[in-house]
Scaffold this motif. Structure first.
Motif, PDB file in Angstrom:
ATOM      1  N   ASP A  20     -10.993  42.567 101.665  1.00 40.09           N
ATOM      2  CA  ASP A  20      -9.692  43.256 101.242  1.00 40.09           C
ATOM      3  C   ASP A  20      -9.057  43.937 102.543  1.00 40.09           C
ATOM      4  O   ASP A  20      -7.832  44.079 102.539  1.00 40.09           O
ATOM      5  CB  ASP A  20     -10.414  44.638 100.431  1.00 40.09           C
ATOM      6  N   HIS A  21      -9.647  44.021 103.407  1.00 42.42           N
ATOM      7  CA  HIS A  21      -9.415  44.836 104.728  1.00 42.42           C
ATOM      8  C   HIS A  21      -8.468  43.741 105.429  1.00 42.42           C
ATOM      9  O   HIS A  21      -7.360  44.264 106.237  1.00 42.42           O
ATOM     10  CB  HIS A  21     -10.311  45.411 105.644  1.00 42.42           C
ATOM     11  N   LEU A  22      -9.060  42.781 105.554  1.00 42.93           N
ATOM     12  CA  LEU A  22      -8.420  41.608 106.493  1.00 42.93           C
ATOM     13  C   LEU A  22      -7.060  41.180 105.973  1.00 42.93           C
ATOM     14  O   LEU A  22      -6.096  40.928 106.445  1.00 42.93           O
ATOM     15  CB  LEU A  22      -9.353  40.225 106.343  1.00 42.93           C
ATOM     16  N   LEU A  23      -6.807  41.121 104.436  1.00 43.54           N
ATOM     17  CA  LEU A  23      -5.477  40.969 103.934  1.00 43.54           C
ATOM     18  C   LEU A  23      -4.578  41.911 103.589  1.00 43.54           C
ATOM     19  O   LEU A  23      -3.691  42.049 103.143  1.00 43.54           O
ATOM     20  CB  LEU A  23      -5.955  40.233 102.461  1.00 43.54           C
ATOM     21  N   SER A  24      -4.956  43.171 104.021  1.00 44.62           N
ATOM     22  CA  SER A  24      -3.947  44.506 103.803  1.00 44.62           C
ATOM     23  C   SER A  24      -3.096  44.515 105.009  1.00 44.62           C
ATOM     24  O   SER A  24      -3.359  44.300 105.952  1.00 44.62           O
ATOM     25  CB  SER A  24      -5.032  45.817 103.402  1.00 44.62           C
ATOM     26  N   ALA A  25      -2.120  45.139 104.596  1.00 42.38           N
ATOM     27  CA  ALA A  25      -1.203  45.476 105.622  1.00 42.38           C
ATOM     28  C   ALA A  25      -1.064  46.866 105.907  1.00 42.38           C
ATOM     29  O   ALA A  25      -0.270  47.493 106.686  1.00 42.38           O
ATOM     30  CB  ALA A  25       0.295  45.002 105.035  1.00 42.38           C
ATOM     31  N   GLU A  26      -2.160  47.643 105.343  1.00 48.13           N
ATOM     32  CA  GLU A  26      -2.079  48.863 105.491  1.00 48.13           C
ATOM     33  C   GLU A  26      -2.936  49.632 106.415  1.00 48.13           C
ATOM     34  O   GLU A  26      -2.835  50.809 107.020  1.00 48.13           O
ATOM     35  CB  GLU A  26      -2.291  49.804 103.994  1.00 48.13           C
ATOM     36  N   GLY A  27      -3.920  48.874 106.796  1.00 48.45           N
ATOM     37  CA  GLY A  27      -5.081  49.447 107.420  1.00 48.45           C
ATOM     38  C   GLY A  27      -6.145  50.162 106.874  1.00 48.45           C
ATOM     39  O   GLY A  27      -7.423  49.729 107.005  1.00 48.45           O
ATOM     40  N   ILE A  28      -5.898  51.176 106.312  1.00 43.50           N
ATOM     41  CA  ILE A  28      -6.641  51.841 105.506  1.00 43.50           C
ATOM     42  C   ILE A  28      -6.049  52.055 104.071  1.00 43.50           C
ATOM     43  O   ILE A  28      -4.691  52.347 104.085  1.00 43.50           O
ATOM     44  CB  ILE A  28      -7.494  53.102 106.014  1.00 43.50           C
TER      45      ILE A  28
END
Length: 204
Positions: A20-28
């Motif tokens: 999830d983190h790897l594919l997110s553009a938000e960071g958190i």
């Protein structure tokens, strides 16, 4: 404050896996920024670093309860440890040995605007630089006035428009990076970042 030490913020994301983190553009997750980042920063914590992410959830066969646990992110923990070691090193150096970068705002944007929403940036910068010099930092010779500082910033310290002639004229006045050095640095970035830079935002 009495111990004169920084407090670094470690984050554990219980609702994101590594994928999830790897594919997110938000960071958190954006709905957690307030209590994970903003409030701790107001309390004096800084340099937030994700140290643990969630494992894929499992269902307990006996109770039917959904179970989740955290997985330490060893690469990020190592990075945070490196930060701590650098802070310890800074504590033991004289101010004259330290290197400091000052980032000033430029809004509304424009080559000759250094105003930070019309605040008096040159006056503030000059006061900061004078205070640093008095504290033992190596600032070099400082401009005598805010006007002289502003002239210096506009000559060699602002972003330029897409003007090849203007860029060529300034290239001898500003710090630059050789293509080989840039390529060496670029190769250290994550494969996803490299792919996005080379092939565009949909590369991932």
């Amino acid at each position: 404050a009495s111990m004169n030490v920084p407090v670094l913020k470690g984050l554990r994301l219980s609702n994101w896996t590594a994928a999830d983190h790897l594919l997110s553009a938000e960071g958190i997750p954006k709905n957690t920024v307030h209590y994970r980042l903003a409030m701790p920063e107001l309390q004096g914590m800084s340099q937030a670093q994700i140290l643990a992410l969630a494992a894929p959830s499992q269902t307990d066969p006996a109770t039917g309860a959904q179970l989740s646990r955290s997985i330490p992110q060893h690469k990020q923990i190592k990075r945070q440890l490196n930060r701590l070691e650098k802070w310890l090193s800074l504590q033991q150096k004289d101010n004259a040995e330290k290197r400091v970068a000052i980032v000033y705002y430029n809004h509304p944007p424009g080559r000759h605007n250094i105003g930070a929403d019309n605040l008096n940036v040159p006056d503030s910068l000059l006061e900061i630089l004078r205070a640093m010099k008095a504290a033992g930092y190596k600032t070099g010779d400082l401009p005598e006035s805010r006007e002289a500082l502003l002239d210096l910033l506009q000559e060699s310290g602002v972003n330029l428009p897409e003007d090849a002639k203007a860029l060529a004229a300034m290239s001898e006045k500003v710090a630059t990076l050789s293509p080989d050095d840039y390529r060496d640095w670029f190769k250290q970035l994550s494969p996803l970042v490299q792919a996005e830079m080379i092939d565009g935002p949909l590369a991932a």
